[in-house]
Design a protein around this motif. Structure first.
Motif, PDB file in Angstrom:
ATOM      1  N   LYS A  96      11.831  15.589   7.402  1.00  0.00           N
ATOM      2  CA  LYS A  96      11.714  14.590   8.477  1.00  0.00           C
ATOM      3  C   LYS A  96      10.998  13.326   8.013  1.00  0.00           C
ATOM      4  CE  LYS A  96      13.369  17.098  12.018  1.00  0.00           C
ATOM      5  NZ  LYS A  96      12.682  17.981  12.915  1.00  0.00           N
ATOM      6  N   GLY A  97      10.862  13.146   6.698  1.00  0.00           N
ATOM      7  CA  GLY A  97      10.182  11.950   6.190  1.00  0.00           C
ATOM      8  C   GLY A  97       8.880  12.303   5.498  1.00  0.00           C
ATOM      9  N   PHE A  98       8.151  11.273   5.054  1.00  0.00           N
ATOM     10  CA  PHE A  98       6.901  11.504   4.321  1.00  0.00           C
ATOM     11  C   PHE A  98       5.772  11.875   5.283  1.00  0.00           C
ATOM     12  CE2 PHE A  98       8.947   8.263   1.424  1.00  0.00           C
ATOM     13  CZ  PHE A  98       9.291   9.177   0.448  1.00  0.00           C
ATOM     14  N   LEU A  99       5.062  12.953   4.941  1.00  0.00           N
ATOM     15  CA  LEU A  99       3.898  13.392   5.728  1.00  0.00           C
ATOM     16  C   LEU A  99       2.654  12.964   4.959  1.00  0.00           C
ATOM     17  CD1 LEU A  99       3.092  15.539   8.128  1.00  0.00           C
ATOM     18  CD2 LEU A  99       2.592  17.024   6.195  1.00  0.00           C
ATOM     19  N   ALA A 100       1.726  12.289   5.624  1.00  0.00           N
ATOM     20  CA  ALA A 100       0.495  11.858   4.946  1.00  0.00           C
ATOM     21  C   ALA A 100      -0.253  13.076   4.416  1.00  0.00           C
ATOM     22  CB  ALA A 100      -0.392  11.074   5.903  1.00  0.00           C
ATOM     23  N   GLY A 101      -0.627  13.047   3.150  1.00  0.00           N
ATOM     24  CA  GLY A 101      -1.403  14.146   2.571  1.00  0.00           C
ATOM     25  C   GLY A 101      -2.842  14.138   3.075  1.00  0.00           C
ATOM     26  N   LEU A 102      -3.320  12.921   3.425  1.00  0.00           N
ATOM     27  CA  LEU A 102      -4.710  12.807   3.890  1.00  0.00           C
ATOM     28  C   LEU A 102      -4.782  12.017   5.187  1.00  0.00           C
ATOM     29  CD1 LEU A 102      -4.786  12.430   0.443  1.00  0.00           C
ATOM     30  CD2 LEU A 102      -7.113  13.041   1.054  1.00  0.00           C
ATOM     31  N   LEU A 107      -9.291  12.961   5.675  1.00  0.00           N
ATOM     32  CA  LEU A 107     -10.172  11.986   5.008  1.00  0.00           C
ATOM     33  C   LEU A 107     -11.604  12.154   5.476  1.00  0.00           C
ATOM     34  CD1 LEU A 107      -8.217   8.602   5.040  1.00  0.00           C
ATOM     35  CD2 LEU A 107      -8.784  10.005   3.053  1.00  0.00           C
ATOM     36  N   GLU A 108     -11.772  12.370   6.785  1.00  0.00           N
ATOM     37  CA  GLU A 108     -13.126  12.532   7.322  1.00  0.00           C
ATOM     38  C   GLU A 108     -13.808  13.764   6.742  1.00  0.00           C
ATOM     39  OE1 GLU A 108     -12.595  12.202  11.557  1.00  0.00           O
ATOM     40  OE2 GLU A 108     -12.385  10.025  11.279  1.00  0.00           O
ATOM     41  N   ALA A 109     -13.039  14.832   6.553  1.00  0.00           N
ATOM     42  CA  ALA A 109     -13.623  16.055   5.991  1.00  0.00           C
ATOM     43  C   ALA A 109     -13.946  15.863   4.503  1.00  0.00           C
ATOM     44  CB  ALA A 109     -12.672  17.232   6.195  1.00  0.00           C
ATOM     45  N   SER A 150       6.436   4.588  -4.565  1.00  0.00           N
ATOM     46  CA  SER A 150       5.949   3.334  -3.995  1.00  0.00           C
ATOM     47  C   SER A 150       5.294   3.587  -2.629  1.00  0.00           C
ATOM     48  CB  SER A 150       7.049   2.270  -3.991  1.00  0.00           C
ATOM     49  OG  SER A 150       7.615   2.141  -2.753  1.00  0.00           O
ATOM     50  N   PHE A 151       5.811   4.552  -1.869  1.00  0.00           N
ATOM     51  CA  PHE A 151       5.151   4.917  -0.597  1.00  0.00           C
ATOM     52  C   PHE A 151       3.738   5.439  -0.877  1.00  0.00           C
ATOM     53  CE2 PHE A 151       4.028   7.773   2.869  1.00  0.00           C
ATOM     54  CZ  PHE A 151       4.260   6.956   3.967  1.00  0.00           C
ATOM     55  N   ASN A 152       3.594   6.195  -1.950  1.00  0.00           N
ATOM     56  CA  ASN A 152       2.270   6.748  -2.284  1.00  0.00           C
ATOM     57  C   ASN A 152       1.256   5.650  -2.583  1.00  0.00           C
ATOM     58  OD1 ASN A 152       3.024   9.355  -1.820  1.00  0.00           O
ATOM     59  ND2 ASN A 152       3.375   9.873  -3.974  1.00  0.00           N
ATOM     60  N   ARG A 153       1.681   4.566  -3.240  1.00  0.00           N
ATOM     61  CA  ARG A 153       0.753   3.445  -3.474  1.00  0.00           C
ATOM     62  C   ARG A 153       0.365   2.797  -2.151  1.00  0.00           C
ATOM     63  NH1 ARG A 153       1.296  -0.320  -8.726  1.00  0.00           N
ATOM     64  NH2 ARG A 153       1.251   1.359 -10.254  1.00  0.00           N
ATOM     65  N   ALA A 154       1.353   2.677  -1.262  1.00  0.00           N
ATOM     66  CA  ALA A 154       1.079   2.033   0.023  1.00  0.00           C
ATOM     67  C   ALA A 154       0.077   2.861   0.830  1.00  0.00           C
ATOM     68  CB  ALA A 154       2.386   1.851   0.798  1.00  0.00           C
ATOM     69  N   ILE A 155       0.279   4.169   0.855  1.00  0.00           N
ATOM     70  CA  ILE A 155      -0.595   5.002   1.684  1.00  0.00           C
ATOM     71  C   ILE A 155      -1.979   5.123   1.026  1.00  0.00           C
ATOM     72  CG2 ILE A 155       0.011   7.352   0.858  1.00  0.00           C
ATOM     73  CD1 ILE A 155       0.244   8.040   3.921  1.00  0.00           C
ATOM     74  N   ALA A 156      -2.041   4.998  -0.294  1.00  0.00           N
ATOM     75  CA  ALA A 156      -3.349   5.013  -0.979  1.00  0.00           C
ATOM     76  C   ALA A 156      -4.171   3.798  -0.532  1.00  0.00           C
ATOM     77  CB  ALA A 156      -3.166   5.011  -2.492  1.00  0.00           C
ATOM     78  N   ALA A 157      -3.511   2.681  -0.306  1.00  0.00           N
ATOM     79  CA  ALA A 157      -4.217   1.484   0.173  1.00  0.00           C
ATOM     80  C   ALA A 157      -4.806   1.747   1.554  1.00  0.00           C
ATOM     81  CB  ALA A 157      -3.268   0.283   0.203  1.00  0.00           C
ATOM     82  N   ALA A 158      -4.059   2.466   2.371  1.00  0.00           N
ATOM     83  CA  ALA A 158      -4.582   2.809   3.702  1.00  0.00           C
ATOM     84  C   ALA A 158      -5.798   3.724   3.574  1.00  0.00           C
ATOM     85  CB  ALA A 158      -3.484   3.482   4.542  1.00  0.00           C
ATOM     86  N   TYR A 159      -5.756   4.676   2.635  1.00  0.00           N
ATOM     87  CA  TYR A 159      -6.897   5.576   2.441  1.00  0.00           C
ATOM     88  C   TYR A 159      -8.131   4.783   1.990  1.00  0.00           C
ATOM     89  CZ  TYR A 159      -3.279   9.269   2.478  1.00  0.00           C
ATOM     90  OH  TYR A 159      -2.248  10.094   2.820  1.00  0.00           O
ATOM     91  N   ALA A 160      -7.907   3.772   1.130  1.00  0.00           N
ATOM     92  CA  ALA A 160      -9.025   2.940   0.651  1.00  0.00           C
ATOM     93  C   ALA A 160      -9.628   2.163   1.816  1.00  0.00           C
ATOM     94  CB  ALA A 160      -8.545   1.991  -0.437  1.00  0.00           C
ATOM     95  N   VAL A 167      -9.217   2.980  -5.728  1.00  0.00           N
ATOM     96  CA  VAL A 167      -7.909   3.557  -6.044  1.00  0.00           C
ATOM     97  C   VAL A 167      -7.562   3.199  -7.481  1.00  0.00           C
ATOM     98  CG1 VAL A 167      -5.438   3.505  -5.500  1.00  0.00           C
ATOM     99  CG2 VAL A 167      -7.115   3.367  -3.643  1.00  0.00           C
ATOM    100  N   ALA A 168      -7.212   4.207  -8.276  1.00  0.00           N
ATOM    101  CA  ALA A 168      -6.849   3.945  -9.672  1.00  0.00           C
ATOM    102  C   ALA A 168      -5.506   4.598  -9.982  1.00  0.00           C
ATOM    103  CB  ALA A 168      -7.925   4.501 -10.598  1.00  0.00           C
ATOM    104  N   MET A 169      -4.726   3.944 -10.832  1.00  0.00           N
ATOM    105  CA  MET A 169      -3.451   4.505 -11.293  1.00  0.00           C
ATOM    106  C   MET A 169      -3.610   4.966 -12.733  1.00  0.00           C
ATOM    107  SD  MET A 169      -3.050   1.927  -9.168  1.00  0.00           S
ATOM    108  CE  MET A 169      -2.304   1.585  -7.583  1.00  0.00           C
ATOM    109  N   VAL A 170      -3.104   6.169 -13.022  1.00  0.00           N
ATOM    110  CA  VAL A 170      -3.103   6.694 -14.388  1.00  0.00           C
ATOM    111  C   VAL A 170      -1.646   6.987 -14.736  1.00  0.00           C
ATOM    112  CG1 VAL A 170      -3.715   8.707 -15.807  1.00  0.00           C
ATOM    113  CG2 VAL A 170      -5.431   7.687 -14.304  1.00  0.00           C
ATOM    114  N   THR A 171      -1.190   6.440 -15.868  1.00  0.00           N
ATOM    115  CA  THR A 171       0.199   6.679 -16.278  1.00  0.00           C
ATOM    116  C   THR A 171       0.270   7.883 -17.205  1.00  0.00           C
ATOM    117  OG1 THR A 171       0.614   4.330 -16.114  1.00  0.00           O
ATOM    118  CG2 THR A 171       2.232   5.611 -17.346  1.00  0.00           C
ATOM    119  N   ASN A 172       1.122   8.849 -16.844  1.00  0.00           N
ATOM    120  CA  ASN A 172       1.321  10.036 -17.688  1.00  0.00           C
ATOM    121  C   ASN A 172       2.713   9.961 -18.315  1.00  0.00           C
ATOM    122  OD1 ASN A 172       1.041  12.556 -18.912  1.00  0.00           O
ATOM    123  ND2 ASN A 172       1.799  13.646 -17.106  1.00  0.00           N
TER     124      ASN A 172
END
Ligand code: AMP
Ligand code: MG
Length: 189
Positions: A96-102, A107-109, A150-160, A167-172
């Motif tokens: 049904k689409g992307f579910l926020a992981g946090l 986040l509060e916990a 790209s959605f994950n980067r967007a939602i990481a900004a919301a978490y910040a 927020v840091a990106m690591v390339t593997n």
């Protein structure tokens, strides 16, 4: 001061491998983190309640079931003291689409100080998913995977914004695991 770090990346990016390498390096320096898999906490409950047979079925459960499991996992993980590293997902791809992981209550916990996105080129991730028979990985298209990263980067900004975490990106990248391990270790040091 103890540090709470959230490490994320789409399935197959090599998150667990990079984490294991970085924690081994830090251990040699006497820096210790509790290494917590959010998915394992959720799976323990989901399995006990007969909701799923393997961890890769959880993302197919109803949104409400996933949120209940998520909330219970967050509450249990929040009790861990000292340096904590949580291996989880910025967002989970559901039918049904992307579910926020946090979402807010998670986040509060967890109150993270640092949020890491482990990323690499989509063609490399697709190759890794094909080569992992131990998991039931989605066979996304290149485009679908790019959209998830790209959605994950967007939602990481919301978490910040919500928590004030960095927020840091690591390339593997292929053949450059050592570099990813160095980069993650430097963030956790
Ligand atoms: P993993 O072993 O990290 O791939 O996690 C296994 C499964 O746990 C994922 O496919 C998700 O269904 C679930 N999961 C892990 N972290 C979260 C989270 N923060 N929110 C919701 N589901 C999660
Ligand atoms: Mg993993």
């Amino acid at each position: 001061m103890a540090s709470k770090c959230i490490i994320t990346g789409v399935p197959g990016v090599g998150k667990t491998t990079v984490i294991t390498g970085a924690l081994a390096r830090l251990e040699q320096e006497g820096v210790r983190y509790a290494n917590i898999s959010f998915g394992s906490f959720m799976f323990e409950t989901a399995l006990a309640e007969g909701l799923v047979k393997n961890r890769d079925e959880m993302r197919l459960l109803s949104k409400d079931d996933q949120k209940t499991l998520q909330q219970r996992a967050a509450g249990a993980i929040a009790k861990t003291e000292g340096n904590v590293l949580v291996d989880t997902h910025a967002s989970v791809k559901t039918p049904k689409g992307f579910l926020a992981g946090l979402p807010e209550w998670v986040l509060e916990a967890l109150r993270p100080d640092l949020f890491v996105l482990i990323e690499t080129d989509e063609d490399q991730i697709l190759g890794r998913r094909l080569g992992d028979p131990s998991r039931v990985r989605d066979m996304d298209t290149y485009r679908a995977l790019a959209s998830h990263q790209s959605f994950n980067r967007a939602i990481a900004a919301a978490y910040a914004m919500k928590t004030g975490c960095t927020v840091a990106m690591v390339t593997n990248a292929d053949h450059l695991l050592d570099r990813a391990v160095d980069d993650l270790a430097a963030l956790l040091r």
